[in-house]
Design a protein around this motif. Structure first.
Motif, PDB file in Angstrom:
ATOM      1  N   ASN A  10      -7.329   7.691  -6.134  1.00  0.00           N
ATOM      2  CA  ASN A  10      -8.453   8.603  -5.937  1.00  0.00           C
ATOM      3  C   ASN A  10      -8.262   9.434  -4.670  1.00  0.00           C
ATOM      4  OD1 ASN A  10     -11.166   9.654  -6.415  1.00  0.00           O
ATOM      5  ND2 ASN A  10     -11.773   8.388  -4.669  1.00  0.00           N
ATOM      6  N   SER A  11      -7.870   8.783  -3.576  1.00  0.00           N
ATOM      7  CA  SER A  11      -7.695   9.476  -2.301  1.00  0.00           C
ATOM      8  C   SER A  11      -6.544  10.477  -2.365  1.00  0.00           C
ATOM      9  CB  SER A  11      -7.430   8.467  -1.176  1.00  0.00           C
ATOM     10  OG  SER A  11      -8.579   7.687  -0.931  1.00  0.00           O
TER      11      SER A  11
ATOM     12  N   ARG B   7       0.805  -1.218   0.000  1.00  0.00           N
ATOM     13  CA  ARG B   7       0.000   0.000   0.000  1.00  0.00           C
ATOM     14  C   ARG B   7       0.842   1.274   0.000  1.00  0.00           C
ATOM     15  NH1 ARG B   7      -3.802  -1.466   5.028  1.00  0.00           N
ATOM     16  NH2 ARG B   7      -1.845  -2.532   5.560  1.00  0.00           N
ATOM     17  N   SER B   8       1.732   1.417   0.967  1.00  0.00           N
ATOM     18  CA  SER B   8       2.505   2.677   1.045  1.00  0.00           C
ATOM     19  C   SER B   8       3.475   2.854  -0.121  1.00  0.00           C
ATOM     20  CB  SER B   8       3.208   2.805   2.402  1.00  0.00           C
ATOM     21  OG  SER B   8       4.053   1.722   2.665  1.00  0.00           O
ATOM     22  N   PRO B   9       4.118   1.791  -0.655  1.00  0.00           N
ATOM     23  CA  PRO B   9       4.950   2.006  -1.850  1.00  0.00           C
ATOM     24  C   PRO B   9       4.117   2.422  -3.062  1.00  0.00           C
ATOM     25  CG  PRO B   9       5.453  -0.116  -0.849  1.00  0.00           C
ATOM     26  CD  PRO B   9       4.297   0.433  -0.105  1.00  0.00           C
ATOM     27  N   MET B  10       2.928   1.839  -3.204  1.00  0.00           N
ATOM     28  CA  MET B  10       2.066   2.262  -4.308  1.00  0.00           C
ATOM     29  C   MET B  10       1.656   3.717  -4.125  1.00  0.00           C
ATOM     30  SD  MET B  10      -0.362  -0.980  -5.432  1.00  0.00           S
ATOM     31  CE  MET B  10      -1.191  -1.229  -3.844  1.00  0.00           C
ATOM     32  N   ALA B  11       1.308   4.093  -2.896  1.00  0.00           N
ATOM     33  CA  ALA B  11       0.911   5.478  -2.621  1.00  0.00           C
ATOM     34  C   ALA B  11       2.067   6.436  -2.914  1.00  0.00           C
ATOM     35  CB  ALA B  11       0.469   5.607  -1.166  1.00  0.00           C
ATOM     36  N   GLU B  12       3.264   6.062  -2.486  1.00  0.00           N
ATOM     37  CA  GLU B  12       4.445   6.887  -2.754  1.00  0.00           C
ATOM     38  C   GLU B  12       4.647   7.078  -4.250  1.00  0.00           C
ATOM     39  OE1 GLU B  12       9.333   6.653  -2.228  1.00  0.00           O
ATOM     40  OE2 GLU B  12       8.052   5.243  -1.119  1.00  0.00           O
ATOM     41  N   GLY B  13       4.550   5.973  -4.990  1.00  0.00           N
ATOM     42  CA  GLY B  13       4.721   6.036  -6.441  1.00  0.00           C
ATOM     43  C   GLY B  13       3.650   6.872  -7.121  1.00  0.00           C
ATOM     44  N   ILE B  14       2.410   6.735  -6.664  1.00  0.00           N
ATOM     45  CA  ILE B  14       1.300   7.503  -7.239  1.00  0.00           C
ATOM     46  C   ILE B  14       1.520   8.993  -7.056  1.00  0.00           C
ATOM     47  CG2 ILE B  14      -1.154   8.065  -6.939  1.00  0.00           C
ATOM     48  CD1 ILE B  14      -1.542   5.026  -6.233  1.00  0.00           C
ATOM     49  N   MET B  15       1.860   9.408  -5.854  1.00  0.00           N
ATOM     50  CA  MET B  15       2.015  10.837  -5.609  1.00  0.00           C
ATOM     51  C   MET B  15       3.228  11.395  -6.343  1.00  0.00           C
ATOM     52  SD  MET B  15       1.833  13.021  -2.083  1.00  0.00           S
ATOM     53  CE  MET B  15       1.863  14.823  -2.189  1.00  0.00           C
ATOM     54  N   LYS B  16       4.304  10.638  -6.405  1.00  0.00           N
ATOM     55  CA  LYS B  16       5.482  11.101  -7.140  1.00  0.00           C
ATOM     56  C   LYS B  16       5.150  11.332  -8.608  1.00  0.00           C
ATOM     57  CE  LYS B  16       9.255   9.310  -4.271  1.00  0.00           C
ATOM     58  NZ  LYS B  16      10.334   8.296  -4.145  1.00  0.00           N
ATOM     59  N   LYS B  17       4.335  10.457  -9.170  1.00  0.00           N
ATOM     60  CA  LYS B  17       3.935  10.633 -10.562  1.00  0.00           C
ATOM     61  C   LYS B  17       3.037  11.860 -10.717  1.00  0.00           C
ATOM     62  CE  LYS B  17       1.840   8.302 -14.537  1.00  0.00           C
ATOM     63  NZ  LYS B  17       2.974   8.630 -15.433  1.00  0.00           N
TER      64      LYS B  17
ATOM     65  N   PHE C 126      -8.732  12.019   5.403  1.00  0.00           N
ATOM     66  CA  PHE C 126      -8.206  13.335   5.033  1.00  0.00           C
ATOM     67  C   PHE C 126      -8.744  13.778   3.675  1.00  0.00           C
ATOM     68  CE2 PHE C 126      -5.079  16.150   3.058  1.00  0.00           C
ATOM     69  CZ  PHE C 126      -4.796  17.040   4.081  1.00  0.00           C
ATOM     70  N   SER C 127      -8.800  12.837   2.740  1.00  0.00           N
ATOM     71  CA  SER C 127      -9.226  13.170   1.384  1.00  0.00           C
ATOM     72  C   SER C 127     -10.739  13.298   1.256  1.00  0.00           C
ATOM     73  CB  SER C 127      -8.723  12.109   0.398  1.00  0.00           C
ATOM     74  OG  SER C 127      -9.349  10.853   0.673  1.00  0.00           O
ATOM     75  N   GLY C 128     -11.455  12.729   2.246  1.00  0.00           N
ATOM     76  CA  GLY C 128     -12.919  12.765   2.184  1.00  0.00           C
ATOM     77  C   GLY C 128     -13.490  11.812   1.156  1.00  0.00           C
ATOM     78  N   SER C 129     -12.715  10.795   0.784  1.00  0.00           N
ATOM     79  CA  SER C 129     -13.146   9.894  -0.284  1.00  0.00           C
ATOM     80  C   SER C 129     -13.677   8.553   0.214  1.00  0.00           C
ATOM     81  CB  SER C 129     -11.992   9.649  -1.260  1.00  0.00           C
ATOM     82  OG  SER C 129     -10.863   9.142  -0.583  1.00  0.00           O
ATOM     83  N   TYR C 130     -13.775   8.417   1.534  1.00  0.00           N
ATOM     84  CA  TYR C 130     -14.264   7.140   2.059  1.00  0.00           C
ATOM     85  C   TYR C 130     -15.793   7.101   2.048  1.00  0.00           C
ATOM     86  CZ  TYR C 130     -15.250   9.670   6.409  1.00  0.00           C
ATOM     87  OH  TYR C 130     -15.734  10.554   7.336  1.00  0.00           O
ATOM     88  N   GLU C 131     -16.306   5.918   1.917  1.00  0.00           N
ATOM     89  CA  GLU C 131     -17.750   5.713   1.939  1.00  0.00           C
ATOM     90  C   GLU C 131     -18.070   4.666   3.000  1.00  0.00           C
ATOM     91  OE1 GLU C 131     -18.987   4.691  -1.980  1.00  0.00           O
ATOM     92  OE2 GLU C 131     -18.358   6.606  -2.854  1.00  0.00           O
ATOM     93  N   GLY C 132     -18.113   5.148   4.237  1.00  0.00           N
ATOM     94  CA  GLY C 132     -18.435   4.250   5.344  1.00  0.00           C
ATOM     95  C   GLY C 132     -17.262   3.467   5.874  1.00  0.00           C
TER      96      GLY C 132
END
Length: 353
Positions: free
Chosen positions: A344-345, A219-229, A314-320
């Motif tokens: 998305n988040s 999860r965190s490596p994917m998140a890191e990669g997503i934001m860097k892109k 934080f992003s407000g993208s959760y649904e329950g």
């Protein structure tokens, strides 16, 4: 300690004479005053733990007792002996410029302010390591005098008034350190010195973004990669990731690498990092995947509470559901679902940063 004629200890900074470092250390441990080079100018130091020596230093420098001397340290943990709540901004400047010619003025535990520095000169580092405690180290001159850049300058001002001087030739920079006061997320240059203000300004603008999951393998490596892109060439962010139970050096899971690659992101070179207190302390925003990650981080560093956020929340993208599930051991379909959820988040979170 009785003041004899000032001893001169010649030490080549490229070839440390440890017997002379030991001699200087013994003088300090017996309450003496020793001048030595930093990369900026020569300082005169005493052990911060020796009150009699500190009193002698105040007398030598003709300094108001209410005004503290700057302290030199050789490891970051010593900073917290003097400063209880170090601002994130200070940690960012420390990461960028220590050891080096930057003195940070911070709010001390006793309610006053104190200057703290980690010098880079091989002789000062060797001496600090040998005495094993922080040292108060103002410039080795008399009040109002020019900052000394060689041992002869020190001797002209202080011969017979200090116990020893380490002569290592001229200091590399021959300028005082830059003095920067840091409070919360703002800074003020109190003295322009060897480190240019533009460099401090540039470093201060950078936001440190830390993504945290359990093992720092999906999860965190994917998140890191997503934001860097997403930020591409935007250098106002420093993005990294870690895990609360990571095994240092472990690669990202093959599924995470494949899903990221399918979206134009290369995380094949990722290696897991165990979350440390230092990472937490220097991060502006810490985004976690689950509530238990948040609780663990706050237990590790209590002052981080206002900087740790569930990414979905934080992003407000959760649904329950605020937690982002761990895909470890699941199939590619689930990894793709988690990747899309992270993307998305993070996209929504970027708007708030």
């Amino acid at each position: 300690m009785i003041m004899p004629q000032t001893i001169i200890l010649k030490i080549d900074p490229q070839n440390i004479a440890w017997d002379k470092i030991e001699q200087a250390s013994d003088i300090l441990k017996n309450g003496g005053l020793v001048a030595f080079p930093t990369e900026t100018v020569y300082g005169v130091g005493v052990l911060a733990t020796d009150q009699n020596a500190v009193a002698s230093l105040y007398t030598l420098k003709q300094r108001d007792r209410e005004k503290q001397f700057s302290v030199c340290i050789y490891r970051l943990q010593q900073l917290e002996e003097f400063v209880e709540n170090v601002p994130v901004l200070a940690y960012k400047l420390i990461r960028k410029f220590w050891p080096g010619p930057l003195t940070l003025v911070l709010n001390a535990a006793d309610g006053r302010t104190i200057g703290v520095r980690m010098p880079a000169h091989s002789v000062s580092v060797s001496l600090l390591r040998r005495v094993e405690v922080p040292m108060f180290v103002p410039s080795a001159n008399l009040k109002g005098g020019k900052s000394p850049v060689c041992a002869n300058d020190v001797l002209k001002a202080l011969s017979g008034q200090i116990h020893a001087v380490i002569d290592s030739g001229y200091t590399p920079l021959q300028l005082d350190s830059t003095v920067c006061k840091v409070e919360e997320d703002s800074y003020q240059i109190l003295r322009q010195g060897a480190l240019a203000e533009r460099m401090i300004k540039k470093a201060a603008k950078v936001k440190n973004i830390l993504f945290v999951c359990t093992g720092n393998s999906c999860r965190s490596p994917m998140a890191e990669g997503i934001m860097k892109k997403m930020i591409e060439e935007d250098h106002s962010f420093h993005i990294y990731s870690a895990g609360i139970s990571a095994f240092d050096g472990m690669q990202a899971t093959k599924e995470a690498v494949m899903v990221a690659a399918a979206n134009g992101i290369d995380i094949s070179g990722h290696r897991a990092l165990m979350l440390t207190k230092e990472m937490v302390k220097e991060s502006d925003y810490i985004f976690v995947m689950e509530q238990m990650h948040k609780q663990t981080i706050i237990q590790k560093v209590k002052t981080s509470a206002k900087r740790v956020f569930l990414l979905n929340e934080f992003s407000g993208s959760y649904e329950g559901q605020v937690n982002i599930p761990d895909p470890i051991g699941r199939g590619m379909d689930f990894y793709e679902k988690i990747f899309d959820l992270l993307k998305n988040s993070i996209g929504k979170a970027m708007v708030k940063l």
